[in-house]
Scaffold this active site. Structure first.
Site, PDB file in Angstrom:
ATOM      1  N   ASP A  58      -7.672  27.608   8.715  1.00  0.00           N
ATOM      2  CA  ASP A  58      -8.022  26.831   9.909  1.00  0.00           C
ATOM      3  C   ASP A  58      -8.091  27.721  11.141  1.00  0.00           C
ATOM      4  O   ASP A  58      -7.128  28.421  11.471  1.00  0.00           O
ATOM      5  CB  ASP A  58      -6.997  25.721  10.125  1.00  0.00           C
ATOM      6  CG  ASP A  58      -7.036  24.673   9.029  1.00  0.00           C
ATOM      7  OD1 ASP A  58      -7.425  23.532   9.317  1.00  0.00           O
ATOM      8  OD2 ASP A  58      -6.690  25.001   7.877  1.00  0.00           O
ATOM      9  N   ASP A  91      -6.384  33.701   6.817  1.00  0.00           N
ATOM     10  CA  ASP A  91      -5.964  32.370   7.222  1.00  0.00           C
ATOM     11  C   ASP A  91      -7.179  31.450   7.031  1.00  0.00           C
ATOM     12  O   ASP A  91      -8.301  31.933   6.812  1.00  0.00           O
ATOM     13  CB  ASP A  91      -5.527  32.405   8.688  1.00  0.00           C
ATOM     14  CG  ASP A  91      -5.247  31.041   9.264  1.00  0.00           C
ATOM     15  OD1 ASP A  91      -4.529  30.258   8.620  1.00  0.00           O
ATOM     16  OD2 ASP A  91      -5.774  30.748  10.357  1.00  0.00           O
ATOM     17  N   ASP A 114      -5.916  33.551  13.319  1.00  0.00           N
ATOM     18  CA  ASP A 114      -6.202  33.129  14.695  1.00  0.00           C
ATOM     19  C   ASP A 114      -5.003  32.604  15.459  1.00  0.00           C
ATOM     20  O   ASP A 114      -5.092  32.384  16.665  1.00  0.00           O
ATOM     21  CB  ASP A 114      -7.261  32.021  14.667  1.00  0.00           C
ATOM     22  CG  ASP A 114      -6.670  30.690  14.198  1.00  0.00           C
ATOM     23  OD1 ASP A 114      -6.138  30.643  13.071  1.00  0.00           O
ATOM     24  OD2 ASP A 114      -6.739  29.715  14.956  1.00  0.00           O
TER      25      ASP A 114
END
Length: 262
Positions: A26, A24, A203
């Site tokens: 961001d 991922d 996240d």
């Protein structure tokens, strides 16, 4: 194996160059900013990902909610695979588009309503990605309830076939039928990912489906930051991800470096 949504307390194993790597962006490779356009890419990050890409023979992919064009602008890395818009668009390591999203005329009226909402609610930000649209309330967390109610209303009224994707201080409308786990699986069927053990680092709630799929495949699921998760390993923060990767690529570089004669 741990269960009940609790990740291991320790760091994941030392990085290996024979893994298939999926990231991922961001909150994983870059810190989350008040708006998607305001992120700061750490000076070391592009070189670190490029080194990992070279050492793995290209088995590195970025799987993100951002569009592929946006990722190319932020991280202009030659030959890297990208899955954008949560897997709606998937570009292979060779540059082939494995899947490509279409256009949705009804998103125009949705954008008009969101533009009006942003104009009257400071702190809200709209991100149009081509086939999906996100309403960010990072700079105005008290507007969370309003944002989710608005997006549900617009979905029900204009794009009922879309799904609502929740994330960290963001609510998104996107076509159904794709997610990060499916994008990862699609890439795992292509070179140079095929036959490798997958590792997915993320996240947010949008990464959980990929964590679960990686677990099913016997790979390494790595959660960045706090919170309940299906991931089996955890790294504390974005800086910790860079530290972990740096350790792995430096060790691999040392093994491949030519031996100097005395």
């Amino acid at each position: 194996m741990p269960g009940n949504g609790v990740a291991r307390k320790g760091m994941p194993p030392k990085p290996r160059m024979d893994w298939a790597w999926f990231f991922d962006i961001d909150g994983t490779l870059v810190e989350i900013a008040s708006a998607p356009s305001r992120i700061v890419v750490h000076d070391e990050l592009p070189e670190l990902i490029a080194r990992l890409h070279d050492l793995t023979g290209g088995a590195v992919s970025l799987i993100t909610g951002r569009s592929i064009a946006d990722v190319d602008r932020l991280l202009p890395l030659e030959g890297i695979s990208i899955a954008g818009q949560h897997g709606l668009d998937v570009r292979s390591a060779t540059g082939e588009m494995l899947t490509k999203s279409g256009s949705y005329d009804d998103l125009g009226i949705v954008m008009e309503h969101l533009a009006a909402a942003v104009a009257s609610h400071p702190g809200l930000t709209v991100e149009f990605k081509g086939s999906s649209v996100a309403l960010h309330y990072r700079a105005a967390p008290t507007l969370a309830g309003y944002s989710h109610r608005l997006m549900k209303k617009l979905r029900d009224q204009f794009v009922p076939d879309f799904v609502i994707q929740k994330g960290k201080r963001v609510c998104e409308l996107r076509p159904s039928g794709s997610d990060k786990g499916q994008a990862m699986e699609k890439l795992m069927g292509t070179a140079p990912f095929a036959g490798r053990r997958p590792v997915f680092i993320g996240d947010d709630a949008t990464d959980e489906v990929a964590f679960k799929r990686v677990n099913d495949l016997g790979g390494y699921s790595v959660k960045v930051g706090p919170g309940a998760t299906a991931a089996r390993w955890r790294i504390a923060n974005v800086a910790g991800v860079r530290d972990w990767l740096r350790e792995g690529v430096n060790a691999a570089d040392a093994l491949t470096a030519p031996v100097m004669s005395r």
